[in-house]
Design a protein around this motif. Structure first.
Motif, mmCIF file in Angstrom:
data_model
loop_
_atom_site.group_PDB
_atom_site.id
_atom_site.type_symbol
_atom_site.label_atom_id
_atom_site.label_comp_id
_atom_site.label_asym_id
_atom_site.label_seq_id
_atom_site.Cartn_x
_atom_site.Cartn_y
_atom_site.Cartn_z
ATOM 1 N N GLU A 107 0.829 -1.212 0.000
ATOM 2 C CA GLU A 107 0.000 0.000 0.000
ATOM 3 C C GLU A 107 0.862 1.260 0.000
ATOM 4 N N GLY A 108 1.907 1.211 -0.810
ATOM 5 C CA GLY A 108 2.745 2.384 -1.025
ATOM 6 C C GLY A 108 3.899 2.546 -0.065
ATOM 7 N N ASN A 109 3.950 1.725 0.986
ATOM 8 C CA ASN A 109 4.982 1.887 2.008
ATOM 9 C C ASN A 109 5.964 0.722 2.011
ATOM 10 N N PRO A 110 7.269 0.994 2.098
ATOM 11 C CA PRO A 110 8.255 -0.086 2.113
ATOM 12 C C PRO A 110 8.137 -0.939 3.380
ATOM 13 N N LEU A 111 8.100 -2.262 3.185
ATOM 14 C CA LEU A 111 8.066 -3.212 4.294
ATOM 15 C C LEU A 111 9.437 -3.831 4.544
ATOM 16 N N LEU A 112 10.081 -4.230 3.440
ATOM 17 C CA LEU A 112 11.366 -4.913 3.496
ATOM 18 C C LEU A 112 12.314 -4.259 2.509
ATOM 19 N N GLY A 113 13.602 -4.262 2.818
ATOM 20 C CA GLY A 113 14.583 -3.707 1.892
ATOM 21 C C GLY A 113 15.906 -4.446 1.961
ATOM 22 N N VAL A 114 16.493 -4.659 0.797
ATOM 23 C CA VAL A 114 17.816 -5.267 0.696
ATOM 24 C C VAL A 114 18.657 -4.415 -0.246
ATOM 25 N N ILE A 115 19.840 -4.039 0.214
ATOM 26 C CA ILE A 115 20.830 -3.378 -0.640
ATOM 27 C C ILE A 115 22.114 -4.189 -0.540
ATOM 28 N N TYR A 116 22.575 -4.685 -1.689
ATOM 29 C CA TYR A 116 23.808 -5.473 -1.711
ATOM 30 C C TYR A 116 24.835 -4.740 -2.558
ATOM 31 N N VAL A 117 26.061 -4.673 -2.039
ATOM 32 C CA VAL A 117 27.159 -3.983 -2.723
ATOM 33 C C VAL A 117 28.127 -5.056 -3.229
ATOM 34 N N PRO A 118 27.993 -5.484 -4.474
ATOM 35 C CA PRO A 118 28.785 -6.626 -4.942
ATOM 36 C C PRO A 118 30.297 -6.434 -4.834
ATOM 37 N N ALA A 119 30.779 -5.212 -5.079
ATOM 38 C CA ALA A 119 32.229 -4.974 -5.111
ATOM 39 C C ALA A 119 32.880 -5.162 -3.743
ATOM 40 N N THR A 120 32.113 -4.919 -2.676
ATOM 41 C CA THR A 120 32.662 -5.024 -1.316
ATOM 42 C C THR A 120 32.003 -6.132 -0.499
ATOM 43 N N LYS A 121 30.991 -6.772 -1.089
ATOM 44 C CA LYS A 121 30.223 -7.845 -0.425
ATOM 45 C C LYS A 121 29.520 -7.351 0.843
ATOM 46 N N GLU A 122 29.209 -6.067 0.902
ATOM 47 C CA GLU A 122 28.444 -5.517 2.026
ATOM 48 C C GLU A 122 26.952 -5.724 1.755
ATOM 49 N N LEU A 123 26.262 -6.244 2.744
ATOM 50 C CA LEU A 123 24.834 -6.507 2.637
ATOM 51 C C LEU A 123 24.089 -5.736 3.725
ATOM 52 N N TYR A 124 23.146 -4.901 3.287
ATOM 53 C CA TYR A 124 22.258 -4.192 4.202
ATOM 54 C C TYR A 124 20.860 -4.788 4.020
ATOM 55 N N TYR A 125 20.157 -5.045 5.129
ATOM 56 C CA TYR A 125 18.799 -5.573 4.983
ATOM 57 C C TYR A 125 17.929 -5.088 6.137
ATOM 58 N N ALA A 126 16.629 -4.942 5.851
ATOM 59 C CA ALA A 126 15.732 -4.354 6.845
ATOM 60 C C ALA A 126 14.338 -4.939 6.759
ATOM 61 N N ASP A 127 13.715 -5.048 7.928
ATOM 62 C CA ASP A 127 12.311 -5.421 8.086
ATOM 63 C C ASP A 127 11.692 -4.281 8.904
ATOM 64 N N VAL A 128 10.936 -3.418 8.233
ATOM 65 C CA VAL A 128 10.488 -2.169 8.866
ATOM 66 C C VAL A 128 9.574 -2.424 10.059
ATOM 67 N N SER A 129 8.596 -3.322 9.906
ATOM 68 C CA SER A 129 7.625 -3.524 10.985
ATOM 69 C C SER A 129 8.271 -4.068 12.255
ATOM 70 N N ASN A 130 9.361 -4.812 12.105
ATOM 71 C CA ASN A 130 10.071 -5.349 13.268
ATOM 72 C C ASN A 130 11.272 -4.496 13.682
ATOM 73 N N LYS A 131 11.407 -3.339 13.036
ATOM 74 C CA LYS A 131 12.505 -2.411 13.335
ATOM 75 C C LYS A 131 13.867 -3.114 13.306
ATOM 76 N N LEU A 132 14.007 -3.982 12.312
ATOM 77 C CA LEU A 132 15.251 -4.718 12.101
ATOM 78 C C LEU A 132 16.001 -4.078 10.942
ATOM 79 N N ALA A 133 17.227 -3.640 11.189
ATOM 80 C CA ALA A 133 18.067 -3.081 10.125
ATOM 81 C C ALA A 133 19.501 -3.470 10.438
ATOM 82 N N ASN A 134 20.072 -4.313 9.597
ATOM 83 C CA ASN A 134 21.394 -4.876 9.860
ATOM 84 C C ASN A 134 22.324 -4.725 8.675
ATOM 85 N N LYS A 135 23.608 -4.888 8.973
ATOM 86 C CA LYS A 135 24.643 -4.908 7.943
ATOM 87 C C LYS A 135 25.581 -6.069 8.223
ATOM 88 N N VAL A 136 26.017 -6.712 7.165
ATOM 89 C CA VAL A 136 27.008 -7.780 7.288
ATOM 90 C C VAL A 136 27.912 -7.736 6.061
#
Length: 264
Positions: free
Chosen positions: A108-137
């Motif tokens: 309904e127009g609002n982001p629930l989940l998000g993944v951003i992956y940076v292939p050159a550095t293998k950095e992975l950001y991921y988030a679950d908005v409703s559970n206030k989860l936002a991590n990096k590995v």
């Protein structure tokens, strides 16, 4: 625990990242689309891989590299994926490493989940908005290993306000409006430092506390911002439209975003 759709998006992003790097590390050709934006084999192959993962969910997909569907159909969608197979194709062509894979799930127009992956550095950001989860590995290789990802992930923490305001500026799009915004901060007595970054990494800088503000006074599309907004929203950072003074929304009739401000 990872939401099933979030886990799927992470798998898709990592596998797409491997394919992107295989192309990045060899000579490649550049095509140009009708709007003069660049297109490479990496965009196409990444898109194919991501679609292969996401289509079985039966949730419709908006991707930069898919044929765009009329709003008469899209307006009936309650939920959809929003994908940029290679965000920062200009950075990819420059070979500066600042390009990403963006995958978001929107309801309904609002982001629930998000993944951003940076292939050159293998950095992975991921988030679950409703559970206030936002991590990096940072991954060891372009391989999905749920146990290792969960174990090695660290929570993103926005920056506490300091004496210096760190403003994110684009390497490719710094314009007069952005410079005016910076001058306004300085006129208020703030000391300002510009932090330059390409692609959706600009959102990540604010979410992980390496910057305070990201003003975007230049065109972006929904697939440029949806995953980054999910990551920011999950840590309590707003992505405010300059047109409505509300959060950016998605699956609009026009997939072009208004100007916006990401602010801690």
């Amino acid at each position: 625990m990872l939401n099933d759709n979030l886990e799927l998006a992470i798998k898709a992003a990592i596998e797409a990242g491997q394919a992107i790097m295989d192309i990045y590390e060899a000579p490649f050709d550049v095509e140009y689309k009708e709007d003069d934006s660049p297109l490479t084999k990496a965009d196409k192959e990444s898109n194919t891989i991501i679609n292969t993962y996401l289509k079985p969910t039966t949730i419709p997909i908006i991707s930069e590299e898919n044929k765009q569907i009329d709003f008469d159909i899209r307006k009936e969608w309650k939920t959809c994926w929003i994908v940029d197979p290679v965000d920062g194709t200009k950075e990819f062509i420059k070979r500066n490493g600042e390009f990403t894979v963006n995958i978001a799930l929107v309801k309904e127009g609002n982001p629930l989940l998000g993944v951003i992956y940076v292939p050159a550095t293998k950095e992975l950001y991921y988030a679950d908005v409703s559970n206030k989860l936002a991590n990096k590995v940072v991954l060891e290789n372009h391989v999905f290993n749920k146990e290792n990802i969960v174990k090695a992930s660290l929570p993103l923490e926005p920056r506490s306000n300091e004496d210096i305001i760190k403003v994110v500026g684009s390497r490719s799009h710094m314009n007069s409006e952005t410079k005016d915004f910076v001058d306004t901060l300085k006129a208020k007595g703030s000391e300002v430092e510009i932090v330059s970054k390409g692609s959706s990494l600009k959102f990540c800088l604010v979410a992980e506390g390496k910057a305070d503000i990201y003003p975007r006074y230049a065109p972006t599309m929904e697939w440029d911002t949806a995953a980054g907004q999910a990551i920011c929203n999950a840590v309590g950072i707003n992505v405010i439209s300059k047109a409505t003074n509300e959060q950016l929304t998605y699956n609009k009739e026009n997939l072009l975003n208004p100007w916006f401000l990401v602010s801690n």
